[in-house]
Design an enzyme around this catalytic site. Structure first.
Site, PDB file in Angstrom:
ATOM      1  N   LYS A  52       0.871  -1.187   0.000  1.00 35.81           N
ATOM      2  CA  LYS A  52       0.000   0.000   0.000  1.00 35.81           C
ATOM      3  C   LYS A  52       0.903   1.232   0.000  1.00 35.81           C
ATOM      4  O   LYS A  52       1.978   1.225   0.634  1.00 35.81           O
ATOM      5  CB  LYS A  52      -0.846  -0.056   1.264  1.00 35.81           C
ATOM      6  CG  LYS A  52      -1.900   1.010   1.414  1.00 35.81           C
ATOM      7  CD  LYS A  52      -2.731   0.703   2.690  1.00 35.81           C
ATOM      8  CE  LYS A  52      -3.875   1.688   2.847  1.00 35.81           C
ATOM      9  NZ  LYS A  52      -4.677   1.397   4.071  1.00 35.81           N
ATOM     10  N   SER A  70      -9.565   1.345   3.015  1.00 36.90           N
ATOM     11  CA  SER A  70      -8.691   2.141   2.189  1.00 36.90           C
ATOM     12  C   SER A  70      -7.623   1.333   1.450  1.00 36.90           C
ATOM     13  O   SER A  70      -6.985   1.862   0.546  1.00 36.90           O
ATOM     14  CB  SER A  70      -8.030   3.229   3.015  1.00 36.90           C
ATOM     15  OG  SER A  70      -7.260   2.662   4.045  1.00 36.90           O
ATOM     16  N   SER A  79      -9.756  -1.032   7.270  1.00 40.06           N
ATOM     17  CA  SER A  79      -9.185  -0.847   5.934  1.00 40.06           C
ATOM     18  C   SER A  79      -8.404  -2.008   5.356  1.00 40.06           C
ATOM     19  O   SER A  79      -7.987  -1.937   4.209  1.00 40.06           O
ATOM     20  CB  SER A  79      -8.283   0.389   5.945  1.00 40.06           C
ATOM     21  OG  SER A  79      -9.085   1.547   6.077  1.00 40.06           O
TER      22      SER A  79
END
Lengths: 480, 490, 95
Positions: free
Chosen positions: B79, B154, B178
């Site tokens: 990420k 996310s 997330s």
């Protein structure tokens, strides 16, 4: 002036940098004077993703300060974020302490003209310093140097117990001396490692409520402290007397003009939005930690001063100078322990020859070459009449430079005075025999010729006669 | 068989035996990136050269007989809020566009030491604020199961990249769900470890007391193996747990016989839960019962306050964490600002997206003078009650089962203009963050429209091993995790 | 609505966000709605409850007071929008 109708009320906040090698939350060096941003890393630059890790020596130094000032050390204290925007504050918040600081409720006793006064310490807490923002004169820009960002600070807050500008100066000096004694701060106001803000208000004598206080910021010398506070007291009194009201504000001292100026900034009153720092668990002091630090606390300046006056019978002036440098005071005691003669004599040597040579050779106590027994021995030789004062100074200088024993130096230089009474008498006899005229004059009442005769005897003895013995022998033989 | 059909551990074995090379594995990933990422848009940055060089090094180690571990040479994705030295790191935000990380975060260092080549940086909601990856400053990522829908957020890019087999595994972060929610929506496995289990140093911070790094993989053994690699105490993180992690693979296949699994009534009674999700998760709980667990009804009475609590605590911490993005030392600086205040204001207005601004405003308000007690402090107290609910429940049960998300993947654009509707995506995942507990999502079914559904397992603090074991026990009796999304090469 | 426009502006100022007037209006509406939603917390009895100020239970080890290498200038300043020498340059504050 109607200032006399008013009582000044002063509280002081001191920010003192702690002399750790590395910063409070990262391993960057705290050394002063490096090129801009040479001592920075991701953490103290406030880069994305960084986290603080506490330096253990910061805690030790802060607890030393807390106990030296008689504070209670809270076994648990909380780190807090103080949020505001400024270019020298890289994270946009300062890690500090708000609720539950490390130390609370101590006191500092100072000596004032009206006797000792106890100034209460409200709290002492830890925080990180910000960087430096320098306004570039030409360019219309500011330049930001974050070397200082993350240097550990203790903030020491007094209660508003101070009643005059001279007391304020005395408090600051005493506090500075303690911090230097503890080895936690270098006491350097000019370099900014010891910074002071003052909260000043005035109230009519006999009034029951404090007046509105004004914060004076960043006073960077002891001289300025008194000037700034005196100016501010005068300004507030004049304002009140003319029917005005003192505004709650922050003012800067303008050293050039000798006045305080309001800090005109567009910032609203700061809302720092304090909340507990989630990246640091509460600061827990382990059992036994405070006791250990207390045991290791040195005798503090004021106590040492009183002891030097009381035990050694030194005048306050002498004691203050000796006590002003902890290592110097320690040396004094070591020498005195061997010497055992009048402490004032030793003090004269310290304040005279020793300090002079230390300054000339730029040498500190830690780098001195002679030993305490050697110094003691020198003084004993003087007391015993083996050395005149001048000769002793000569010997001392050599001892200072080389660390050789005073007796060895004195012998080598041929400075040891003759103590042998037989030799003195013989010389006196010879001089008296050679100067019958002077003898007559002396016996006729002109006592001042004694000086001439002493001089003759000294000459005959090549300067090595002990003046006291010579005097005594002459007087005896002259029939006095 | 395409190498990318293998799990991380399966690939690791084949790399170890020399049957496959790491370079081949990376090339296989890059080939899928080329074929599918134009549609999926999981990647913000693909590091072809770097990944191949790392793969070559892994292959050399293998030849020299000094493999770094079972995952040496297995390609992964990160990420884009993990700082990777020398590579851009944006946190999905325009305010960090062009920012090149000057250091490796701790978890990145651990992965490098483990030998996993890093294929690239994956898309995310800006500063991890969002549940759909639509808040990325750059573009939304699409769910490989249905490209009109969101993969969740996310960590949407991480989930999509793993689901589309463009990487073998990935790391995400979980602050309010997330990792777990995108894992559920994208049909993969995702774990949020106990708070403090994995270092946060070098992870762009959103909410400091809630953020945790975790693995996102196709199956539970991979998840355990990846967790093992990163569950290491870090002296650079003062919230990092000092104790050593157990062997997460050791008990993985031990089954659930004798375990008591709690079913929290407040989770299953939520109105607005999609009926297919409810049916699938309930079936999953019954399956675990058949496998030997005892299902016990429990109550977590303060669940209904979790959303409000989270949306005060997280934005408050975020408002402070994001203050450093001020245009002074790195990142975007707005042009033409004549004075400092204008520079700050314009930089942050231009650099932050709407959701970030919203949360910064909310957080600033919750901390501000006069409101701190009623908002932030109050929320932190209710948080204690939410934690206590779990502590009480764990007296009678060993773990808690729940849905991960109330709905399957929703259409892109459907919820993004209604913040409150978007926030509801996290109702089942938030409490676990507030309580600091470990939470796992495993695939447990599909809707009729072939959208994945996830089962959530929540455990006691530090009980990742049990949580993984429960997930594994369910997984190996089913094949939901083996299904692949119907992607067609562009 | 819970928030006035003045309050929105005040908070935006604290957060150093130069919002456009559309943004201000949108914030006012949306933040008010969120604040209304979170107001339900006031109904919870927390009189006997301590806040969870710290999520990590264990005490962190302190760091030894040792100097570690700092960033070389390329790393410290490499991402800087503007520098003068090795300092960061920023526009002045208007006094």
């Amino acid at each position: 002036m109607s200032v006399a109708d008013f009582q000044p009320v002063i509280g002081l906040e001191v920010h003192a940098q702690l002399l750790t090698r590395s910063k409070i939350f990262c391993g960057c060096s705290t050394e002063f004077g490096a090129p801009p941003n040479a001592h920075t890393c991701a953490v103290c630059l406030g880069m994305p993703g960084v986290l603080p890790v506490l330096n253990e020596t910061v805690v030790e130094f802060a607890v030393r300060v807390g106990r030296a000032l008689g504070c209670r050390i809270n076994p648990v204290s909380i780190w807090a974020r103080k949020n505001y925007f400024y270019p020298d504050l890289p994270k946009g918040y300062q890690i500090s302490q708000y609720d539950q600081p490390l130390c609370e409720h101590g006191a500092l006793e100072i000596d004032t003209d009206d006797g000792p006064r106890r100034v209460r310490i409200l709290r002492i807490h830890l925080e990180e310093d910000a960087g430096k923002n320098v306004h570039d004169a030409g360019g219309g820009e500011s330049l930001v140097d974050l070397n200082r960002s993350g240097v550990p600070l203790v903030e020491i807050v007094s209660e508003p117990d101070i009643r005059s500008s001279s007391e304020a100066a005395e408090y600051l000096k005493a506090l500075r001396d303690i911090l230097v004694y503890l080895g936690v701060n270098d006491g350097n106001l000019e370099e900014g490692s010891f910074r002071c803000d003052a909260n000043v208000s005035v109230m009519r004598k006999g009034a029951s409520q404090y007046g509105q206080r004004v914060e004076l910021k960043n006073i960077n010398s002891f001289r300025f402290v008194q000037k700034a506070i005196d100016y501010e007291i005068g300004r507030q009194v004049e304002l009140i007397e003319s029917g005005g009201r003192v505004a709650q504000e922050t003012r800067l001292f303008d050293a050039v003009r000798g006045e305080t100026r309001s800090m005109r900034s567009k910032e609203e009153a700061h809302d720092y939005r304090y909340f507990p720092e989630p990246d640091l668990p509460p600061l827990r002091i382990p059992a036994g930690y405070v006791e250990r630090i207390e045991r290791e606390l040195p005798e503090l300046p004021r106590a040492k001063l009183h002891r030097f006056v009381g035990t050694y019978g030194l005048p306050a002036y002498d004691a203050k100078i000796l006590v002003g440098d902890r290592a110097l005071a320690d040396l004094f005691e070591k020498v005195q322990a061997v010497y055992k003669g009048p402490a004032k004599k030793l003090s004269n040597w310290f304040l005279g020859e020793l300090l002079r040579l230390m300054k000339e050779e730029a040498r500190e106590v830690g780098a001195l070459r002679f030993t305490p027994p050697q110094f003691a021995s020198l003084l004993e030789m003087v007391d015993a009449g083996e050395l005149s004062n001048n000769a002793a100074k000569d010997v001392f200088a050599e001892m200072f430079r080389t660390g050789r024993s005073p007796r060895e130096v004195a012998q080598e230089k041929g400075l040891i005075q003759v103590q042998d009474t037989g030799a003195v008498e013989a010389a006196v006899d010879a001089v008296l025999a050679a100067n019958p005229g002077e003898v007559e004059k002396y016996r006729a009442g002109k006592k001042q010729v004694l000086g001439f005769l002493v001089g003759q005897v000294m000459k005959a003895m090549k300067g090595k006669g002990n003046p006291a013995l010579v005097n005594a022998a002459l007087k005896a033989k002259l029939g006095d | 068989m395409e190498p990318t059909e293998l799990s991380m551990l399966e690939l690791g074995k084949k790399l170890g035996s020399g049957e496959l090379s790491s370079v081949e594995a990376v090339r296989a990933c890059l080939s899928r990136v080329d074929r599918f990422d134009g549609q999926v848009k999981a990647f913000l940055m693909v590091d072809r050269e770097g990944a191949l060089a790392q793969a070559e090094a892994a292959d050399r180690r293998r030849k020299d007989g000094r493999r770094a571990g079972p995952l040496d040479g297995v390609p992964v994705g990160l990420k884009d809020l993990f700082l990777t030295e020398g590579l851009p790191t944006t946190a999905g935000s325009a305010i960090l566009e062009g920012f090149v990380a000057p250091y490796d975060g701790t978890v990145v260092k651990l992965l490098r030491a483990a030998g996993t080549p890093i294929v690239g940086k994956l898309n995310m909601d800006e500063f991890a604020m969002g549940s759909s990856t639509e808040n990325s400053a750059f573009f939304p990522t699409r769910n490989p199961w249905n490209l009109e829908t969101s993969p969740g957020g996310s960590s949407g890019g991480s989930a999509a990249a793993v689901a589309a087999r463009m990487v073998f595994g990935a790391l995400g972060t979980d602050t309010g769900g997330s990792i777990r929610q995108p894992a559920a929506l994208s049909g993969i496995v995702g774990l949020k470890p106990t708070y403090g289990r994995v270092s946060r140093f070098g992870v762009v911070a959103f909410a400091s007391s809630l953020d945790q790094v975790g693995p996102m993989t196709r199956d539970v053994p991979d998840c355990a193996a990846l967790l093992q690699t990163i569950a290491v105490h870090d002296p650079c993180d003062s919230t990092s747990a000092p104790m050593k992690a157990p062997d997460y693979l050791a008990e993985l296949e031990g089954g659930v016989r004798g375990m008591k699994l709690g079913l929290p009534r407040e989770y299953f009674e939520l109105p607005g839960m999609d009926p297919e999700v409810r049916a699938s998760v309930e079936a999953a709980t019954r399956a675990l019962e058949k496998l030997g667990a005892e299902l016990v009804p429990v109550s977590l009475p303060h669940t209904k306050y979790a959303l409000a609590t989270y949306y005060l605590v997280a934005p408050a911490e975020a408002s402070s964490n994001l203050a450093r993005y001020d245009g002074v030392r790195y990142g975007l600086r707005a042009e033409g600002a004549g004075n400092l205040l204008a520079m700050y204001g314009r930089t942050r207005d231009q650099g932050f997206g709407l959701e970030v601004k919203r949360r910064v405003m909310l957080g600033t308000y919750a901390l501000s003078a006069g409101y701190y007690d009623a908002y932030y402090l109050k929320a932190q107290k209710v948080r204690t009650l939410i934690k206590q609910d779990f502590t009480d429940a764990f007296r009678t049960v060993d773990a808690v089962l729940a849905p991960t998300s109330p709905t399957p993947a929703f259409r892109i654009g459907e919820k993004v203009s209604d913040p409150l509707a978007m926030y509801l995506n996290d109702v089942f995942t938030l409490p676990c963050n507030l309580a600091g507990l470990p939470g796992l999502s495993v695939p447990c079914g599909f809707t009729k429209a072939s959208l994945p559904i996830g089962l959530q397992v929540l455990g006691r603090p530090w009980d990742e091993a049990r949580v993984l074991r429960i997930g594994r026990t369910f997984e190996r009796e089913h094949d939901f995790h083996r299904r692949t999304p119907p992607l067609r090469a562009a | 609505m819970s928030l006035t426009l003045e309050e929105v502006r005040h908070v935006a100022g604290l957060a150093r966000l130069s919002l456009s007037s559309e943004e201000e209006a949108l914030m006012r509406t949306q933040l008010s709605a969120i604040l209304d939603a979170v107001a339900e917390l006031s109904a919870v009895d927390t009189s006997a409850v301590e806040p969870t100020s710290h999520a990590a239970g264990e005490v962190a080890p302190w760091r030894a007071d040792e100097v570690r290498p700092s960033f070389p200038p390329e790393k410290a300043l490499g991402n800087a929008p503007a520098t003068v020498g090795t300092s960061f340059a920023v526009p002045r504050i208007i006094e």
